[in-house]
Design an enzyme around this catalytic site. Structure first.
Site, PDB file in Angstrom:
ATOM      1  N   GLU A  14       2.454  -7.566  -3.622  1.00 55.45           N
ATOM      2  CA  GLU A  14       3.735  -6.848  -3.603  1.00 55.45           C
ATOM      3  C   GLU A  14       3.922  -6.058  -4.907  1.00 55.45           C
ATOM      4  O   GLU A  14       4.576  -5.013  -4.911  1.00 55.45           O
ATOM      5  CB  GLU A  14       4.877  -7.843  -3.379  1.00 55.45           C
ATOM      6  CG  GLU A  14       6.211  -7.218  -2.996  1.00 55.45           C
ATOM      7  CD  GLU A  14       6.232  -6.538  -1.630  1.00 55.45           C
ATOM      8  OE1 GLU A  14       5.271  -6.685  -0.840  1.00 55.45           O
ATOM      9  OE2 GLU A  14       7.215  -5.831  -1.365  1.00 55.45           O
ATOM     10  N   HIS A  17      -0.241  -1.464  -1.104  1.00 57.18           N
ATOM     11  CA  HIS A  17      -0.936  -2.635  -0.558  1.00 57.18           C
ATOM     12  C   HIS A  17      -2.370  -2.266  -0.178  1.00 57.18           C
ATOM     13  O   HIS A  17      -3.322  -2.995  -0.457  1.00 57.18           O
ATOM     14  CB  HIS A  17      -0.227  -3.135   0.711  1.00 57.18           C
ATOM     15  CG  HIS A  17       1.033  -3.909   0.452  1.00 57.18           C
ATOM     16  ND1 HIS A  17       1.059  -5.053  -0.316  1.00 57.18           N
ATOM     17  CD2 HIS A  17       2.306  -3.737   0.893  1.00 57.18           C
ATOM     18  CE1 HIS A  17       2.303  -5.544  -0.334  1.00 57.18           C
ATOM     19  NE2 HIS A  17       3.080  -4.757   0.383  1.00 57.18           N
ATOM     20  N   HIS A  49       4.811   2.680  -0.187  1.00 59.61           N
ATOM     21  CA  HIS A  49       4.771   1.220  -0.377  1.00 59.61           C
ATOM     22  C   HIS A  49       3.495   0.627   0.235  1.00 59.61           C
ATOM     23  O   HIS A  49       2.734  -0.080  -0.438  1.00 59.61           O
ATOM     24  CB  HIS A  49       6.013   0.596   0.258  1.00 59.61           C
ATOM     25  CG  HIS A  49       6.070  -0.904   0.163  1.00 59.61           C
ATOM     26  ND1 HIS A  49       6.762  -1.566  -0.818  1.00 59.61           N
ATOM     27  CD2 HIS A  49       5.514  -1.877   0.920  1.00 59.61           C
ATOM     28  CE1 HIS A  49       6.635  -2.880  -0.661  1.00 59.61           C
ATOM     29  NE2 HIS A  49       5.875  -3.096   0.402  1.00 59.61           N
ATOM     30  N   GLU A  50       3.270   0.937   1.493  1.00 57.07           N
ATOM     31  CA  GLU A  50       2.099   0.368   2.172  1.00 57.07           C
ATOM     32  C   GLU A  50       0.795   0.907   1.556  1.00 57.07           C
ATOM     33  O   GLU A  50      -0.199   0.207   1.522  1.00 57.07           O
ATOM     34  CB  GLU A  50       2.137   0.630   3.683  1.00 57.07           C
ATOM     35  CG  GLU A  50       3.375   0.069   4.414  1.00 57.07           C
ATOM     36  CD  GLU A  50       3.630  -1.424   4.189  1.00 57.07           C
ATOM     37  OE1 GLU A  50       2.653  -2.178   3.961  1.00 57.07           O
ATOM     38  OE2 GLU A  50       4.810  -1.831   4.230  1.00 57.07           O
TER      39      GLU A  50
END
Ligand code: MG
Length: 505
Positions: A303, A277, A273-274
C-alpha cells in the site's frame, strides 16, 4: 532495464534449490488461483460464480495439503538447518516456515466454516447496506468475530488476540505497534484537519463535470505510458466494479479501474494507485520468479507503493503540470482551469463519512475508527450490536461528523463480511510509509514534487526498484523498511508532509 541479482545465482544452496523445485506445483496452483480471481472480477458471466467458488475452494485446500506433505516439510526442515545461506535463501525458508506454521495452526474444518460463513455474509452484507439494515448483518458479524477469535487463539498470541490477526497481513506487526502509529497520527492530524478545511477549497467545479468514457480511458492509458507501465507487453488495464491489482507473475501484472462518467479524477487516481501496486510486482527481480519470495513484502509495504504514486507523486503540483497537456487534449473541459486548477481539483479536502472517497488529509481517521472497533470486538469488550453506536461516536470524535445512516456508517466496507479483520491498519501503515519514501527520494535524488519531468519518473522507478521492489519477500517488512529508509514507521513525516502541502506558504 534488466538487472541480475549480484553476484552468482541467488539460490546456490542445494537444499534450498531442491525445496524451490518442490514448491513449483504449489506456485502453479497460486498462479491459477490468481488468474481465476482476475477472471471472476472482469469477464466471468455472473452465474459462473457458484462453480468458480467451488473450484477455488478445492484448489485452495489442495495447495494447503501440498504445503503440509511430509516430503515438503522434510525438505523445508533440511533447508532451515543449512549454514551460510544468503539473504534470498534465508528469505525462502522464513516465508515457507511462516506459511506452514499458519497452515498447521488452522484446521481445515475451521477454514471451511469461515469460507461458508463469509460467502453468505458477503451476500447479506450487500443487501443490508442497500436496505440500511444493520440488524440483518449483525448475527453474521457476530459469528465472524467469534470465528476470527478462534483463529487468533489457534495461531497463538502474547499480548492481544489481534496480534495474531494483523500478523497475517503484516508479518511481525502487533496491535501495540499499530496503535502507536495510529495514535500519533490522530494526535498530529486532528488539529491539522480543522486548519486545512478552513483554508483549502472543499469543492471544485470539475467534480460535477461528466466525461466521455472513451476519452477518459485514453487519458488513463496515456498517463500509464507516462508512468512507465508496460501496457500490452507485461501488463494490462481492465474494468471491474472495484479497482484492484493482481499478478500472475513478474511478467503478467494486471490492474483495473471503473468509469462512473463524472468526476474523472476518480478513475484517474484509481489507475495511478493500482499502478503503484503493479510496479512493485513488475520490478521484483526475475531471478525470484516462481519462488516463494516472488511477491510484495506485506500489505502495508504494498500500500505504501500505491499511495506513494497516487498521493505523493499523483497529487503533486509537478504531476498536475506533467499530465495537463495529456488531459486537455482528450477532456477539453479542463481547458479553463490550467495546471494549477487541475492541482486544486486533485487536492480537494472534505471530511466525509465514506472511507473510499476520503482525501489524503482525512483518510487515516477512517482507519483509526475501524482499528479501535476491531480491537474491542476481538478483545471481547464490545459486541457486534454495539458497533453502529461506537462507529458514530468515533466519527464524531475523529472527523466531527456523524453518519446519517448505517449504509454510510458501519455497513460501508466489505472487509468484515469477508472475514478480513486486522487488514485495515495496513492502509494507514502504507500511507505513513509513502510519505517517508517521498521524503527519502527527495533527499537522495534531489527531486522536488513541485516540478517533475518524465525523466524524474524513471529515476524514481529505479530508486524504488533498487531499494524496495527487487527484493520481493527476501526480508520481513520491518527489515526491508529499515534497509530502504534507515528508519522504522515514522508517522511524524506524514504529518509534516500534510502540514507542508496544505498549510505551507
Ligand atoms: Mg491499494
Amino acid at each position: 532495464m534488466e538487472r541480475r541479482l549480484a553476484p552468482g545465482q541467488p539460490f546456490s544452496n542445494e537444499a534450498v534449490a531442491e525445496l524451490i523445485k518442490e514448491y513449483r506445483p504449489i506456485w502453479a496452483i497460486g498462479h491459477a488461483l490468481s488468474l481465476m480471481g482476475w477472471d471472476s472480477e472482469t469477464y466471468m458471466p455472473p452465474e459462473g460464480v457458484r462453480e468458480r467458488a467451488a473450484a477455488r475452494a478445492e484448489l485452495t485446500v489442495l495447495r494447503q495439503s501440498m504445503l503440509l506433505r511430509p516430503k515438503f516439510i522434510e525438505l523445508l526442515e533440511r533447508a532451515a538447518k543449512q549454514e551460510g545461506l544468503n539473504d534470498f535463501e534465508r528469505g525462502v525458508v522464513r516465508v515457507l516456515e511462516r506459511e506452514v506454521r499458519i497452515a498447521r495452526a488452522i484446521p481445515p474444518e475451521l477454514n471451511a466454516e469461515i469460507a461458508r460463513v463469509t460467502q453468505e455474509a458477503m451476500l447479506v452484507w450487500r443487501r443490508a447496506r442497500q436496505e440500511n439494515d444493520f440488524a440483518k448483518f449483525e448475527p453474521y458479524l457476530s459469528k465472524i468475530v467469534s470465528l476470527t477469535r478462534e483463529m487468533a487463539d489457534r495461531l497463538g498470541w502474547k499480548e492481544h488476540p489481534y496480534d495474531a490477526l494483523i500478523d497475517l497481513y503484516e508479518e511481525g506487526m502487533t496491535a501495540r505497534k499499530a496503535a502507536e502509529v495510529l495514535d500519533k497520527l490522530e494526535k498530529g492530524l486532528r488539529p491539522l484537519i480543522d486548519r486545512v478545511v478552513a483554508r483549502a477549497p472543499s469543492r471544485h467545479a470539475l467534480e460535477e463535470i461528466k466525461y466521455d468514457v472513451k476519452a477518459a480511458e485514453e487519458v488513463n492509458v496515456e498517463v500509464l505510458r507516462l508512468l512507465g507501465y508496460p501496457l500490452g507487453t507485461r501488463a494490462r488495464l481492465g474494468v471491474s466494479a472495484h479497482p484492484f491489482t493482481t499478478n500472475m507473475g513478474v511478467d503478467d501484472v494486471r490492474i483495473t479501474t471503473r468509469y462512473e462518467g463524472v468526476d474523472f479524477k476518480r478513475t484517474l487516481f484509481s489507475v495511478v494507485h493500482e499502478f503503484g501496486h503493479a510496479l512493485y510486482e513488475l520490478q521484483i527481480d526475475r531471478d525470484l520468479a516462481m519462488t516463494p519470495i516472488a511477491g510484495g513484502a506485506s500489505l502495508g509495504v504494498h500500500e505504501s507503493q500505491s499511495r506513494f504514486w497516487e498521493n505523493v507523486v499523483g497529487r503533486s503540483r509537478g504531476f498536475a503540470k506533467l499530465v495537463y497537456p495529456v488531459i486537455r487534449e482528450r477532456l477539453r473541459f479542463v481547458e479553463p482551469y490550467g495546471p494549477e486548477g487541475l492541482y486544486e481539483y486533485f487536492n480537494v479536502v472534505r471530511p466525509g463519512p465514506i472511507r473510499v472517497d476520503a482525501d489524503e488529509v482525512t483518510y487515516n481517521m477512517h482507519i483509526i475508527a475501524r482499528f479501535r472497533i476491531e480491537l474491542a470486538l476481538v478483545g471481547g469488550e464490545v459486541r457486534a450490536s454495539d458497533v453502529p453506536e461506537l462507529w458514530n461516536d468515533l466519527y464524531e470524535k475523529l472527523l466531527g461528523i456523524r453518519p446519517r445512516n448505517y449504509s454510510e456508517g458501519a455497513l460501508q466496507d466489505i472487509h468484515w463480511s469477508m472475514g478480513s479483520i486486522g487488514y485495515f491498519p495496513t492502509y494507514s501503515l502504507g500511507t505513513v510509509l509513502a510519505a517517508q519514501v517521498g521524503r527519502k527520494i527527495s533527499a537522495e535524488l534531489g527531486i522536488g514534487f513541485d516540478e517533475l519531468t518524465r525523466d524524474d519518473l524513471g529515476r524514481i522507478r529505479e530508486w524504488l526498484r533498487e531499494k524496495i521492489h527487487r527484493w520481493g519477500m527476501t526480508y520481513a517488512p520491518e527489515e526491508l523498511i529499515r534497509r530502504a529508509l534507515g528508519e522504522g514507521y515514522e508517522p511524524e513525516h506524514f504529518i509534516r508532509y500534510i502540514e507542508d502541502k496544505y498549510l505551507g506558504s
